[in-house]
Structure formats: C-alpha cells, structure tokens
Design a protein around this motif. Structure first.
Motif: not given
Length: 819
Positions: A627, A632, A636, A638
């Motif tokens: 990040l 991202w 993503s 994440l």
C-alpha cells in the motif's frame, strides 16, 4: 458581768406579768437539784456564792418579785460566812435585785383593786414555799458539812498510816545494809554448784562419748543394708550429743575446745554424706519406686521431714547454730526431682531436628509427660505430705523445661515442616485433651496459669521464619511448574480446550490450590499465621504473574499463520484477582483486592496482548508494504487477505475465556493496529495521484477498504463507536475534495476531530492528492498554526504513532571547490 446578768434577769421577771409559769420552774424548784449544786460548790466559797445568787435571782423559782426573795438573804449569809476582813458585795447586790424584782412582780399582780382580795392567799402560799425552801437548804448544807467532816477524818487516819509505813521501810533498809557482807560467801557456793552441774552432765554423757565410734560403725552397717530410718535415728542421736556439747562450749566462751569436739565427731560428716547420697538416689528414682516399691521413697521423705523439723527448731531458737545447719534437704529434694525430670527428657546430647525426627521426639515427650504426671497424681501424691504440692511442682518443672527446650530447638536452622510441628505442638497439642488437658490429669493439673510455652514474641518470630521457608519453597515450586507449563505450551500441538472450546491450562488451578493448601495448613495453628501466609500468597501470586510473561518475551516467529493461536497465553483468562482472593481466603466480607495484585494482572494481560499484537503485525506487514500502489488501485485483493489474517487471529482471541479475559482488549487493539498500519502505508509517499481520475480511484478504494474492515470488526463483535476506522473515512473526504481552495476548512474539521495529527501528516496527504499548489499548502499550514489543538481526555491517539518520512533534498553540484 454579774450585775449585767442580774439586770437582765430582773428584766425577764418584769416581763412575766401575765402570771404564766416559766419553762424551767420545775427544775429549779427541786430540792435535790439545789442540794447537788450547793454540794458541788462546797469547797469553793466563790462558787457557792454564785450558786446561791443564781437561786435567788432565777425567775423560775418563783421567789423574785415575791416576799420569798428576802428570805434567801439570811440563808446566803449563813451559807457564806464572811471571813475576817472580807466583804461580800454580791450579797448586797443580790438583795437589791431581789427587792426590786419583788416590787415589780407585786405591781404587776396587784395592779387592779379586785386583785387585792387574794393578797392573803398569796402571802400564805409564799410563806409555805419559803419555809419549804429554807428547810431544804438547811438539810443540804447540813449533809454537805457532815461529808466534809468524814473526809477530814479519813485524811487524818491515812496520814498516820503513811507515816507508819515510812518508818517500817527505813528499818528494813538499815537491816539490809547490815547483812550485805554476808551475801559475798554465796558467790563461791554458786560457782561450786555450777561446776557440780557440769561435772554431773559430763558423767552422764561419758558412756555415750565412749560409744561414739561403735555407733558410727553400726550406722554405716545400717546404711549399707538400706535400713535408713534406724540409721538416721542413730545419726540424729550423735548429732544431738555433739550439738549439746558445742552449745555448752559456746555459752561459756570456750571456742578453742570446739575444734576438738568437731574432730572427735568427724565421722558424722561421712555418715551424713552417705545418707544424703542414698536419699537423692531414691528421689531420682521416685517415679519408678512409687510404682514398684513406694516404701523406700516414703522412708526417704520421712527422713527429709525429720531434718526439716530440726532445722526449723534450731532457726527458731537462734541461740547457737551447729555446723552443717540448716541442711535444707526439702529444697534439695525439689532440686533433685527437677534435675531428674529435665535430665531424663530434655538434655539429650544429639537430637534430630528434621521434620520426621522432630515429630517422633515431640510425640515421645507428649507420651512420657502425660504418663509421668499420671503417676505423680495417682501415686506420688499419696507418698508425700500435702504441703509438698508435688503435683504442682512436677507440672511447673515440666512446663519450664519445655519452654527452655523449645527455645533450644528454635535456635537450630529448622525447615518449614519442623517449624510447623513446633508451632502446632506448642499452641495446639500441649493444651489439648491429648496432653495437659488429658481427662486423667484434670482438674488437678492446670497449666493455664503458668503462661504459654512460647511467648507472643517468640511465636511471631517463629511464624515469620515459617513464612520465609514456605515462601522459598513456593517460589522454587512455581518456577519449576512454570517452566514445565511453558514447555507444554510451546509444543506444535494445539493447546488444551475445555468443553466450551476455550483455551485452558491446569497451571493456574494448580498454583491456586497449592497456595490455598498452605493457607489452610497455617489456619490450623493461629489466625496470625494464616494472615501471614495469606499475605505471602498474594505477594507470590503477584510475582508469579510477572514471571509468567517473561518466557514469552522472545516470542518465536511462527511460520505457519494458522498456528498462531498457540501463542495465546491462557493465564490472563484463568486468573481473576477477586476470585483469587476469595479462593485463598474464604472470609472476603471485608477484604479487597490489593492494588498491586490488580496492577500485576493488568501488566501481564497488556504484555500478553502486546506480544500477540506484535505477532499479528508480523503477519500484516508484508501486506501493508503493498500500500499504496497502482495494483492496489486497480482492484487487488490485498485488504481481503488482511481480513483473513485478522479473522484467524480474532477466532483465536475468542477462544480465550470471556470473564475478565483480554479478548475484547485484543480485538480493540487489533483494530487500532490495522488502522494505524493502513494510514502509515498511505503516508510513506509511495504514490502521488497524477490526475483527477486517480484521485477518484483512490477515494473509491479507501471507501471499499474502510467499509470492508469496519464490517469485519463489527462482525467480530467490536462496536462501531469503539473503532478508529473513522479516521480512514475522514481521510478519504480530505482526498476526495474537488476544490483545493476549500482544503483549509476541510483540514480544520479534520484536525479538530483528530488533534494528534501534525503538519507533516497533512503535508503528506496534500502531496498524495497531487493537485495542491504552494499557496494552498501554505494557507493550510498557516491555518493549522493558528488553530493549535489540545488532546482531550481519554483520546486514543492514532496519528501520533505514525512517523512520516523526511522529505528528500534535491540533488545538485556545488560550484565551489571542496574544502
């Protein structure tokens, strides 16, 4: 004074015109009373004069103020004859007063003409009274004169007898003086008589003196045959003979001859010593003899009492004290008996002071003392006189010997078991029905008046020693148990769980049971010892809480994220201060949890939570490093991966027992950790929005991530009001603002809500937008400088833990030479 008194009496008579008789009339009218007063004043003419005047002037006689008053004057003249050359002014004054009073009385009675008719009656009545009084006065004076004559006659005869006695005494005195020379010859006769008496006494004792050596030999034979009474009788006879001779020599001042007598009777000392040795051997074996053959012991006591009576007689006479007196054999009897008791039980050369050995020794003492006191109470008391108080003497001897014996034992380095045995034996067993309170000994044996075996100071000192020993034992045991527990806890296998699925460990239960057992054992002795052990248990529990986290400090990094639950320490959920206090001490009505214990538990829980959060951080850091990034922004997974990691940890947190557990604290701290790590990643200056479209994508991603994380923590049981994820939504609003000119107002609202945000944080966020000019930045920073913020109470800081990287300086080459 007399004239004033007479005037006052005349005034009183003048006021009595009513004719009422006076209160004292009956008394003064008595002839016997008047005669007594005249008799009392017979030897004092002035006294008699005053008495007659009083009679004349006294109103209650009825003479004052009447014709009777004048009749007293001849009586006064007759009773008080004037001496040659002596005048009597009182008679003349009394006459005047009487006449004046009579006139006053007459004027008061006959103040009306009709009263004059009774004048003849008054005259005849007063004439009769006058005659009666005169006859009484004459009779009184006559009897007084007769008494005086008889007294003078007796005095005359007494004087003659005294003179005769004096003459006889004088004659006797001269007769004694004449025969004084004849008494000188009696002194020689008295001396011869005394010498004759002495020689007669010597002749009487000569047979005894010649048989002294023979008596010595016979006495020794009697002692060898243990015929103690016969031997002592002959010994007393020899001592009496010797003492009489020494007393006679002492009275005559022949002290030089005393040495010869003592030398002649020298065998008495050997006989005394031999007899005393046998007596003390018998007294030393008295407890055995009174059970087997009490005759020998009774014989010894009789001999001792004989000697005590001889001592008392000699001390009472106090004229001559023979050598070797007083013997004091009764006190020696007590001393030997006490030495026998103490030597048999308390003078051991070596004694095992370890727990089992000391227990056997105390048990043997208990048995022997009770048995011997029963023998004394049932048998020995009957063999000695009552004034010996033999049972009390033996009881005191055992008591004092035990006090000294216990003090000697306590000087040794005893273990906790031995200390406990001594405390229990001295404070519980000694006074119990198993020992001094035995039914066979009561009520004659009473040790309550003798005081405790251990003084309060010694008891307190011993209790402290015991607590120190117990503390060392508890500390060692806890340390070993804790090491074993953590070896079990760090195994690859999952920790044990209870029927509800919560992690559990037997260590807290074992620790509490062990501490409680020590407290329970201490309660068997005294409340003070229980309190000391209780305080020690709380101290050790507090120290144990601190030591239980130390092995977790180098917490191993778990490679398998699914196994991180093994690092969840069960101790915070298994120990509760209030429940611990209740468990260790049932009487908790007036007890509070010590602040130090609560603080230790809080520190332990926080330390365990910190270690677990560090473990969570290790799993989140690889994800947070991605990040912010273009990947991202493009969608993503994440944050989804972060949610999976958080969810796994949260499931492990939930397996910690809820009551007073750190599960909620772990969840709250985990949420704050995720928020701070997310914001820290955004402020690392890894990305700058190049267009409005990217800013829009960033805002959408922030909204999705914040919403996803909020839903995750809400699903885990953390209320939205307790979450710090609102900072992500506020930060999103700051980035999504389309008009940079309004940033000042937006930043003002942001710093008002989060006062720990700094200029560097705002500057980094403005850089992240990518469209803020220098003027707007300057205006925003100036506005922040004008509105400094103060952290409110109970504010949970978020941005103060986030460090912003320092700005990079532009690279340039210097034009000057290098120095």
């Amino acid at each position: 004074m007399r004239s004033a008194w007479g005037t006052a009496q005349a005034g009183r008579l003048g006021d009595s015109s009513s004719g009422q008789p006076s209160r004292c009339h009956s008394h003064c009218d008595s002839p016997s009373l008047l005669r007594w007063h005249l008799g009392r004043g017979g030897r004092d003419p002035s006294r008699r004069t005053r008495l007659l005047l009083c009679c004349l002037a006294f109103p209650d006689l009825g003479v004052l103020g009447s014709p009777l008053a004048a009749s007293f004057l001849p009586l006064a003249s007759e009773a008080l004859p004037a001496l040659p050359g002596e005048e009597w002014p009182e008679v003349e004054k009394a006459e005047k007063l009487a006449r004046g009073a009579a006139l006053k009385w007459a004027s008061g009675v006959f103040y009306r003409p009709e009263k004059l008719e009774g004048l003849g009656q008054y005259r005849s009545r007063e004439t009769q009274r006058n005659s009666s009084i005169q006859s009484r006065l004459k009779s009184t004076i006559q009897s007084y004169l007769e008494g005086v004559s008889a007294g003078l006659e007796q005095l005359r005869s007494a004087a003659q007898e005294v003179q005769s006695v004096c003459q006889d005494l004088g004659a006797a005195r001269w007769a004694l003086l004449d025969s004084a020379d004849r008494f000188q010859g009696l002194q020689q006769m008295r001396a011869l008589m005394a010498e004759h008496v002495q020689l007669a006494s010597v002749v009487q004792v000569l047979p005894q003196l010649f048989s002294v050596q023979e008596v010595f030999s016979h006495t020794l034979q009697l002692l060898s045959g243990q015929q103690l009474l016969e031997a002592h009788a002959e010994l007393m006879m020899m001592e009496h003979l010797r003492d009489d001779i020494l007393s006679q020599l002492h009275l005559r001042g022949l002290s030089s001859a005393q040495a010869t007598v003592l030398s002649y009777f020298g065998g008495l000392q050997e006989l005394n010593e031999s007899l005393a040795k046998q007596l003390w051997d018998i007294v030393g074996s008295s407890l055995r003899l009174v059970r087997e053959d009490p005759v020998l012991f009774v014989t010894a006591v009789r001999i001792i009492e004989r000697e005590e009576k001889i001592d008392d007689t000699l001390l009472l006479e106090a004229t001559f004290l023979p050598p070797g007196r007083p013997k004091g054999w009764r006190q020696k009897f007590y001393h030997v008996l006490q030495e026998t008791i103490t030597g048999a039980h308390f003078h051991a050369a070596h004694m095992d002071t370890e727990g089992p050995g000391l227990a056997r020794h105390l048990a043997a003492l208990q048995k022997d003392i009770v048995s011997e006191l029963r023998v004394v109470k049932d048998l020995m008391v009957q063999c000695v006189p009552a004034h010996y108080n033999i049972l009390s003497v033996c009881t005191v001897t055992y008591h004092q010997a035990l006090i000294s014996h216990l003090q000697d034992i306590l000087r040794e380095d005893l273990d906790k078991q031995a200390l406990f045995l001594l405390l229990e034996w001295a404070l519980r067993v000694y006074h119990s029905p198993e020992m001094m309170g035995h039914p066979d000994l009561l009520p004659e044996v009473d040790v309550s008046a003798l005081g405790p075996l251990m003084s309060p100071e010694l008891v307190d000192q011993t209790e402290r020693k015991y607590v120190v020993k117990v503390k060392a034992s508890v500390l060692e045991w806890m340390q070993r148990t804790l090491e074993v527990e953590f070896k079990e806890w760090f195994r690859e296998e999952e920790p044990e769980t209870d029927h509800q699925g919560f992690f559990q460990s037997a260590l807290p239960v074992i620790v509490m049971q062990m501490l409680n057992e020590n407290i329970r054992v201490a309660s068997l002795i005294t409340d003070s010892l229980q309190q000391k052990v209780y305080n020690m248990a709380l101290e050790e529990l507090e120290a144990f809480l601190g030591r239980s986290v130390e092995p977790l400090t180098p917490l191993p990094i778990l490679t398998d994220p699914g196994s991180h639950g093994q690092a969840t320490c069960p101790l915070p959920s298994s120990l509760s201060p209030s429940s611990s206090v209740s468990f260790l001490h049932p009487d908790t009505a007036h007890r509070e949890v010590p602040m130090s214990l609560q603080a230790a538990l809080d520190r332990m829980q926080k330390k365990a939570c910190q270690l677990l959060l560090e473990e969570l951080l290790l799993d989140l850091q690889p994800l947070c490093l991605q990040l912010p990034s273009r990947k991202w922004l493009s969608g993503s997974q994440l944050v989804s991966s972060m949610c999976e990691v958080i969810d796994k940890y949260a499931k492990d947190f939930s397996r910690v027992r809820k009551p007073l557990s750190p599960a909620q604290l772990l969840l709250t701290e985990s949420e704050l950790l995720v928020t701070s790590q997310y914001l820290r990643a955004l402020m690392q200056k890894k990305m700058v929005c190049k267009s409005e479209e990217e800013r829009g994508q960033l805002c959408d991603r922030l909204l999705q991530d914040a919403t996803q994380l909020r839903e995750l923590f809400c699903g885990l049981g953390l209320d939205q009001s307790q979450q710090s994820l609102e900072a992500m939504f506020a930060l999103r609003e700051l980035i999504c603002l389309k008009d940079p000119a309004l940033l000042s107002l937006e930043v003002l609202g942001f710093i008002t809500k989060y006062p720990d945000v700094s200029d560097e944080h705002i500057s980094t966020l403005l850089d992240l937008r990518g469209d803020v000019s220098k003027e707007v930045r300057h205006m925003v920073l100036e506005m922040m400088a004008q509105h400094p913020q103060v952290l409110p109470e109970r504010y949970r800081p978020i941005f103060s833990t986030i460090l912003v990287p320092a700005p990079e300086l532009p690279f340039c080459l210097r034009k000057g030479k290098c120095a």
